[in-house]
Scaffold this active site. Structure first.
Site, mmCIF file in Angstrom:
data_model
loop_
_atom_site.group_PDB
_atom_site.id
_atom_site.type_symbol
_atom_site.label_atom_id
_atom_site.label_comp_id
_atom_site.label_asym_id
_atom_site.label_seq_id
_atom_site.Cartn_x
_atom_site.Cartn_y
_atom_site.Cartn_z
ATOM 1 N N ASP A 33 0.901 -1.344 -0.051
ATOM 2 C CA ASP A 33 0.096 -0.144 0.186
ATOM 3 C C ASP A 33 0.835 1.231 0.068
ATOM 4 O O ASP A 33 1.815 1.226 0.718
ATOM 5 C CB ASP A 33 -0.997 -0.068 1.350
ATOM 6 C CG ASP A 33 -2.023 0.753 1.063
ATOM 7 O OD1 ASP A 33 -2.307 1.476 0.131
ATOM 8 O OD2 ASP A 33 -2.607 1.294 2.242
ATOM 9 N N SER A 78 -6.377 -5.847 -6.230
ATOM 10 C CA SER A 78 -7.676 -6.560 -5.380
ATOM 11 C C SER A 78 -8.841 -6.289 -6.270
ATOM 12 O O SER A 78 -9.059 -5.573 -7.236
ATOM 13 C CB SER A 78 -7.874 -5.706 -4.177
ATOM 14 O OG SER A 78 -8.931 -4.441 -4.457
ATOM 15 N N ASN A 81 -10.330 -3.032 -6.670
ATOM 16 C CA ASN A 81 -9.611 -1.993 -7.278
ATOM 17 C C ASN A 81 -10.018 -1.436 -8.669
ATOM 18 O O ASN A 81 -9.608 -0.438 -9.360
ATOM 19 C CB ASN A 81 -8.017 -2.262 -7.551
ATOM 20 C CG ASN A 81 -7.115 -2.228 -6.327
ATOM 21 O OD1 ASN A 81 -5.936 -3.161 -6.130
ATOM 22 N ND2 ASN A 81 -7.424 -1.641 -5.141
ATOM 23 N N TRP A 82 -11.017 -2.420 -9.226
ATOM 24 C CA TRP A 82 -11.562 -1.994 -10.581
ATOM 25 C C TRP A 82 -12.380 -0.547 -10.277
ATOM 26 O O TRP A 82 -12.717 0.071 -11.326
ATOM 27 C CB TRP A 82 -12.531 -3.077 -11.089
ATOM 28 C CG TRP A 82 -11.782 -4.422 -11.197
ATOM 29 C CD1 TRP A 82 -11.917 -5.609 -10.576
ATOM 30 C CD2 TRP A 82 -11.015 -4.661 -12.286
ATOM 31 N NE1 TRP A 82 -11.096 -6.470 -10.951
ATOM 32 C CE2 TRP A 82 -10.535 -6.073 -12.475
ATOM 33 C CE3 TRP A 82 -10.316 -4.065 -13.547
ATOM 34 C CZ2 TRP A 82 -9.746 -6.668 -13.009
ATOM 35 C CZ3 TRP A 82 -9.637 -4.526 -14.335
ATOM 36 C CH2 TRP A 82 -9.315 -5.884 -14.046
ATOM 37 N N ARG A 84 -11.198 2.193 -9.338
ATOM 38 C CA ARG A 84 -10.486 3.186 -9.370
ATOM 39 C C ARG A 84 -10.726 3.683 -10.953
ATOM 40 O O ARG A 84 -11.366 3.034 -11.706
ATOM 41 C CB ARG A 84 -9.008 2.867 -9.512
ATOM 42 C CG ARG A 84 -8.704 2.260 -7.901
ATOM 43 C CD ARG A 84 -7.097 2.413 -7.652
ATOM 44 N NE ARG A 84 -7.204 2.049 -6.314
ATOM 45 C CZ ARG A 84 -5.935 2.065 -5.705
ATOM 46 N NH1 ARG A 84 -4.901 2.516 -6.110
ATOM 47 N NH2 ARG A 84 -5.725 1.959 -4.373
ATOM 48 N N ARG A 194 1.511 -5.091 6.377
ATOM 49 C CA ARG A 194 1.065 -3.855 5.279
ATOM 50 C C ARG A 194 1.845 -2.600 5.427
ATOM 51 O O ARG A 194 2.146 -2.247 6.528
ATOM 52 C CB ARG A 194 -0.494 -3.710 5.849
ATOM 53 C CG ARG A 194 -1.145 -2.727 4.867
ATOM 54 C CD ARG A 194 -2.586 -2.561 5.212
ATOM 55 N NE ARG A 194 -3.258 -1.693 4.049
ATOM 56 C CZ ARG A 194 -4.095 -1.588 3.594
ATOM 57 N NH1 ARG A 194 -5.229 -2.696 3.829
ATOM 58 N NH2 ARG A 194 -4.997 -0.943 2.668
ATOM 59 N N ARG A 200 -5.492 -2.794 8.205
ATOM 60 C CA ARG A 200 -6.480 -3.406 7.813
ATOM 61 C C ARG A 200 -6.306 -4.450 6.982
ATOM 62 O O ARG A 200 -5.010 -4.374 6.219
ATOM 63 C CB ARG A 200 -7.441 -2.588 6.837
ATOM 64 C CG ARG A 200 -8.243 -1.314 7.510
ATOM 65 C CD ARG A 200 -9.291 -0.971 6.269
ATOM 66 N NE ARG A 200 -8.418 -0.118 5.278
ATOM 67 C CZ ARG A 200 -8.042 1.136 5.393
ATOM 68 N NH1 ARG A 200 -8.247 1.612 6.547
ATOM 69 N NH2 ARG A 200 -7.184 1.785 4.493
ATOM 70 N N LEU A 201 -6.939 -5.514 6.946
ATOM 71 C CA LEU A 201 -6.630 -6.543 5.834
ATOM 72 C C LEU A 201 -6.954 -6.432 4.325
ATOM 73 O O LEU A 201 -6.573 -7.009 3.585
ATOM 74 C CB LEU A 201 -7.348 -7.832 6.388
ATOM 75 C CG LEU A 201 -6.066 -8.716 7.450
ATOM 76 C CD1 LEU A 201 -7.100 -10.219 7.534
ATOM 77 C CD2 LEU A 201 -4.984 -9.061 6.659
ATOM 78 N N SER A 202 -8.103 -5.473 4.467
ATOM 79 C CA SER A 202 -8.869 -5.092 3.078
ATOM 80 C C SER A 202 -8.955 -6.379 2.090
ATOM 81 O O SER A 202 -8.319 -6.546 0.956
ATOM 82 C CB SER A 202 -7.591 -4.529 2.092
ATOM 83 O OG SER A 202 -7.921 -2.974 3.061
HETATM 84 C C1 FPP Z 1 -1.124 0.258 -3.667
HETATM 85 O O1 FPP Z 1 -0.976 1.754 -3.681
HETATM 86 C C2 FPP Z 1 -0.844 -0.475 -4.810
HETATM 87 C C3 FPP Z 1 -1.925 -0.958 -5.815
HETATM 88 C C4 FPP Z 1 -3.228 -0.845 -5.703
HETATM 89 C C5 FPP Z 1 -1.280 -2.014 -6.874
HETATM 90 C C6 FPP Z 1 -0.437 -1.911 -7.584
HETATM 91 C C7 FPP Z 1 1.026 -2.543 -7.339
HETATM 92 C C8 FPP Z 1 1.969 -2.477 -8.121
HETATM 93 C C9 FPP Z 1 1.933 -1.893 -9.402
HETATM 94 C C10 FPP Z 1 3.109 -3.041 -7.494
HETATM 95 C C11 FPP Z 1 3.667 -4.030 -8.424
HETATM 96 C C12 FPP Z 1 2.835 -5.054 -8.592
HETATM 97 C C13 FPP Z 1 3.308 -6.255 -9.523
HETATM 98 C C14 FPP Z 1 2.254 -7.120 -9.534
HETATM 99 C C15 FPP Z 1 4.187 -5.988 -10.537
HETATM 100 P P1 FPP Z 1 -2.026 2.586 -3.644
HETATM 101 O O2 FPP Z 1 -2.494 3.118 -4.967
HETATM 102 O O3 FPP Z 1 -3.302 2.041 -2.981
HETATM 103 O O4 FPP Z 1 -1.413 3.912 -2.944
HETATM 104 P P2 FPP Z 1 -2.432 4.961 -1.954
HETATM 105 O O5 FPP Z 1 -3.019 4.270 -0.997
HETATM 106 O O6 FPP Z 1 -1.221 5.992 -1.366
HETATM 107 O O7 FPP Z 1 -3.163 5.765 -2.903
#
Ligand code: FPP
Length: 257
Positions: A33, A78, A81-82, A84, A194, A200-202
């Site tokens: 994170d 996750s 995350n879609w 976003r 984390r 959180r475990l999210s």
């Molecule tokens: C969290 O940061 C990270 C992610 C949502 C996923 C993306 C992860 C990567 C690109 C790392 C590399 C992974 C691979 C599989 C090569 P955030 O965007 O939630 O940060 P924030 O909480 O500061 O907004």
């Protein structure tokens, strides 16, 4: 207890910090994170943060492998995350697809087996293809296993397991249920880390983390790396794991292979 001698620079640093190499967690799981905040703090785009997140995962994997961690699970995307913005989702997909292609050769050279966990079949076709290719090309590697949790949700994994049980007409106990999860041969993580200070475990490894030690690190994911991993392992070793028993008692680890 026999003190195991260091075999490489990462183990050397671990010993200097007071880590017992004979009591390493077998499986460390990472909630990566803070990529966005890392980028924002530097006036960069969120995608620059995710690209840096990839490099941080590489550094952490190298350290984990040298330290002697058998399984490293990284929560890369996750099921939630879609939600976003489209531009960020497609940017993260590009980072993941490029990482899969760029890293495959180095994974093979370092004997790292890459595996996938999550509803991979729902990801964009091109991304799936590159991930599957990385998985296939590293399938004979016998060192550390890197598990990428992608389009992963802990509740979705449990629902998928229940669906399988229903389809097969099974009535299940805990062990049978475990065998229906995405990667049943992978032992539960003793340690879940984390970054970025959130507690959180999210929806990560909901079933598997029932007895995991949780370590929360203040730094954002791009700053984690070898130092963050070693500090987390040290904190883990300072915990008193009881599995429902009493302190100092010989207790069985429930539900572990
Ligand atoms: C969290 O940061 C990270 C992610 C949502 C996923 C993306 C992860 C990567 C690109 C790392 C590399 C992974 C691979 C599989 C090569 P955030 O965007 O939630 O940060 P924030 O909480 O500061 O907004």
């Amino acid at each position: 207890m026999t003190a195991r001698p260091a075999g490489n620079p990462v183990q050397e640093r671990a010993l200097q910090l007071g880590i017992d190499l004979a009591r390493l967690p077998v499986h460390v799981a990472l909630i990566m994170d803070g990529n966005g905040r890392w980028a924002q703090d530097r006036g960069l785009s969120r995608l620059a943060g995710h690209a840096e997140g990839h490099l941080a995962l590489r550094a952490t994997l190298v350290a984990a492998s040298e330290l002697g961690i058998r399984y490293l699970t990284a929560y890369g995307f996750s099921a939630e995350n879609w939600r976003r913005p489209d531009q960020e989702v497609s940017g993260i997909m590009e980072v993941i697809a490029n990482a899969a292609s760029e890293e495959t050769q180095s994974l093979i050279e370092n004997n790292v087996r890459a595996r996938l966990s999550g509803r991979i079949h729902e990801m964009p076709a091109e991304v799936q293809e590159r991930l599957r290719s990385m998985e296939a090309q590293t399938s004979n590697c016998t060192g550390t296993q890197l598990i990428l949790a992608l389009n992963y949700g802990g509740r979705a994994e449990i629902v998928d397991a229940v669906r399988l049980a229903v389809e097969r007409g099974l009535s299940v106990d805990e062990d049978d249920f475990r065998s229906l999860l995405y990667l049943p041969d992978v032992p539960d993580p003793e340690l879940v880390v984390r970054t970025s200070g959130e507690v959180r475990l999210s929806n990560f490894l909901v079933w598997q983390s029932a007895y995991s030690e949780l370590v929360i690190r203040k730094e954002n994911w791009p700053e984690f790396g070898a130092d963050g991993l070693l500090a987390s392992v040290l904190e883990y070793q300072q915990r008193d794991r009881r599995f429902g028993g009493l302190s100092g008692e010989e207790t069985e680890r429930p539900g572990l292979l």
